[in-house]
Design an enzyme around this catalytic site. Sequence first.
Site, PDB file in Angstrom:
ATOM      1  N   TRP A 100       0.834  -1.207   0.000  1.00 47.10           N
ATOM      2  CA  TRP A 100       0.000   0.000   0.000  1.00 47.10           C
ATOM      3  C   TRP A 100       0.863   1.250   0.000  1.00 47.10           C
ATOM      4  O   TRP A 100       0.558   2.231  -0.704  1.00 47.10           O
ATOM      5  CB  TRP A 100      -0.972   0.007   1.168  1.00 47.10           C
ATOM      6  CG  TRP A 100      -1.976  -1.101   1.098  1.00 47.10           C
ATOM      7  CD1 TRP A 100      -2.153  -2.103   2.006  1.00 47.10           C
ATOM      8  CD2 TRP A 100      -2.934  -1.334   0.053  1.00 47.10           C
ATOM      9  NE1 TRP A 100      -3.166  -2.939   1.590  1.00 47.10           N
ATOM     10  CE2 TRP A 100      -3.656  -2.496   0.410  1.00 47.10           C
ATOM     11  CE3 TRP A 100      -3.255  -0.679  -1.138  1.00 47.10           C
ATOM     12  CZ2 TRP A 100      -4.681  -3.012  -0.396  1.00 47.10           C
ATOM     13  CZ3 TRP A 100      -4.276  -1.191  -1.938  1.00 47.10           C
ATOM     14  CH2 TRP A 100      -4.970  -2.334  -1.563  1.00 47.10           C
ATOM     15  N   ASP A 170      -1.378   6.628   6.387  1.00 46.33           N
ATOM     16  CA  ASP A 170      -2.489   5.756   6.022  1.00 46.33           C
ATOM     17  C   ASP A 170      -2.700   4.815   7.206  1.00 46.33           C
ATOM     18  O   ASP A 170      -1.840   3.988   7.510  1.00 46.33           O
ATOM     19  CB  ASP A 170      -2.102   4.970   4.755  1.00 46.33           C
ATOM     20  CG  ASP A 170      -3.132   3.914   4.348  1.00 46.33           C
ATOM     21  OD1 ASP A 170      -4.142   3.737   5.063  1.00 46.33           O
ATOM     22  OD2 ASP A 170      -2.921   3.261   3.297  1.00 46.33           O
ATOM     23  N   LYS A 194     -11.823  -1.656   6.914  1.00 49.84           N
ATOM     24  CA  LYS A 194     -10.997  -2.592   7.672  1.00 49.84           C
ATOM     25  C   LYS A 194     -11.481  -2.659   9.127  1.00 49.84           C
ATOM     26  O   LYS A 194     -11.647  -3.719   9.678  1.00 49.84           O
ATOM     27  CB  LYS A 194      -9.520  -2.170   7.632  1.00 49.84           C
ATOM     28  CG  LYS A 194      -8.968  -1.918   6.245  1.00 49.84           C
ATOM     29  CD  LYS A 194      -8.822  -3.204   5.423  1.00 49.84           C
ATOM     30  CE  LYS A 194      -8.755  -2.955   3.931  1.00 49.84           C
ATOM     31  NZ  LYS A 194      -7.531  -2.326   3.465  1.00 49.84           N
TER      32      LYS A 194
HETATM   33  C1  LIG Z   1      -7.076  -1.860   2.135  1.00 57.61           C
HETATM   34  C2  LIG Z   1      -6.040  -0.821   2.213  1.00 57.61           C
HETATM   35  C3  LIG Z   1      -5.928   0.188   1.241  1.00 57.61           C
HETATM   36  C4  LIG Z   1      -6.811   0.245   0.011  1.00 57.61           C
HETATM   37  O1  LIG Z   1      -8.091   0.578   0.340  1.00 57.61           O
HETATM   38  P1  LIG Z   1      -9.212   0.854  -0.778  1.00 57.61           P
HETATM   39  O2  LIG Z   1     -10.321   1.450   0.019  1.00 57.61           O
HETATM   40  O3  LIG Z   1      -9.547  -0.465  -1.393  1.00 57.61           O
HETATM   41  O4  LIG Z   1      -8.660   1.786  -1.766  1.00 57.61           O
HETATM   42  C5  LIG Z   1      -4.957   1.147   1.412  1.00 57.61           C
HETATM   43  N1  LIG Z   1      -4.146   1.138   2.484  1.00 57.61           N
HETATM   44  C6  LIG Z   1      -4.221   0.178   3.434  1.00 57.61           C
HETATM   45  C7  LIG Z   1      -3.294   0.212   4.585  1.00 57.61           C
HETATM   46  C8  LIG Z   1      -5.170  -0.826   3.328  1.00 57.61           C
HETATM   47  O5  LIG Z   1      -5.244  -1.776   4.269  1.00 57.61           O
END
Ligand SMILES: *Cc1c(COP(=O)(O)O)cnc(C)c1O
Length: 359
Positions: A100, A170, A194
């Site tokens: 990511w 993030d 998540k």
């Molecule tokens: C799942 C995830 C993403 C991507 O998320 P989307 O909503 O599918 O774009 C980005 N960063 C992390 C840390 C993730 O776990």
Amino acid sequence: MRVYNFSAGPAVLPEEVLKEAADEMLDYQGSGMSVMEMSHRSKTYDKIIKDAEADLRDLMNIPDNYKVLFLQGGASSQFAMIPMNLMKNKVADYIVTGQWAKKAYQEASIYGKANKIASSEDATFSYIPDCSDLPISEDADYVYICENNTIYGTKFKTLPNTKGKPLVADVSSCFLSEPVDVTKYGLIYGGVQKNIGPAGVVIVIIREDLITEDVLPGTPTMFKYKIHADNESLYNTPPAYGIYICGKVFKWLKKQGGLAAMKEYNEKKAAVLYDFLDESSLFKGTVRKEDRSLMNVPFVTGNEELDAKFVKEAAAAGFVNLKGHRSVGGMRASIYNAMPIEGVEKLVAFMKEFEKNNA
Ligand SMILES: *Cc1c(COP(=O)(O)O)cnc(C)c1O
């Protein structure tokens, strides 16, 4: 019958919240309609989104000089939105600790000079590099991290020393799993699927001085933080139903005792699994101990066929979505806030039995 769902995302939500939403599905508090059918400009909805923001501010102790934005496009659209809005000097430093972070880094490279100042790719992202004295660029607009690496199961236990540059994080897979000091960040964001709610909502917490009109030329209106901040996340139709569920999860978290209580619970829960992995003769964790995530726990048997057998038998026993990410293989148990400790205890009991039968 509900299963124990170890999915990395979309993931398990509190049963209480789902039941409440079911009860309100046809008639939200006497409105005669579902929240899904309601104008986002209505008084009723305004209270839903305002309460959600207030509860989130309360949970995370968000200072007044930070805006909370409920946006769409998933965490991945932030990979572009961040550089478009923050790259005034067209320079940013990225710490690449997983897929990511790597995607965010590659996306930023489209808009300016993205520097990879540290990485753990040399060891399949199984650790967090030392970030106490990195070569931060003189003119960097920000320093970027992915705080919890969903795929690899690592987590920053200490934030990097950004030498005064704004930290952008993030937190998709560790959102609200423990207390945070928001003042240490310029921008915190995460997709909610998540640990908070249904896919389709991304929450951005951004320090006000970083919200300006001065964005990269060609930035679409929908990609400007300022337009969403000025309109309190109601510039256009927001992901209204998703925000409503997030709001319920915020209230549920407050009822559990807030983020300090969640941290305690999550530590206790993760220890059940990690302690077993440390003593098991068959299963082993794939991450450097000091960098272990409380949320995502990857492990392997060392034998691909046995891994596949385990995933299959576990699913039949009601422990689902344990297959590891395709880039790591093996297994991964995502044990987010809403996974009860009983789920992990029962999983470990199942693993012990599997170990005995496959010795
Ligand atoms: C799942 C995830 C993403 C991507 O998320 P989307 O909503 O599918 O774009 C980005 N960063 C992390 C840390 C993730 O776990």
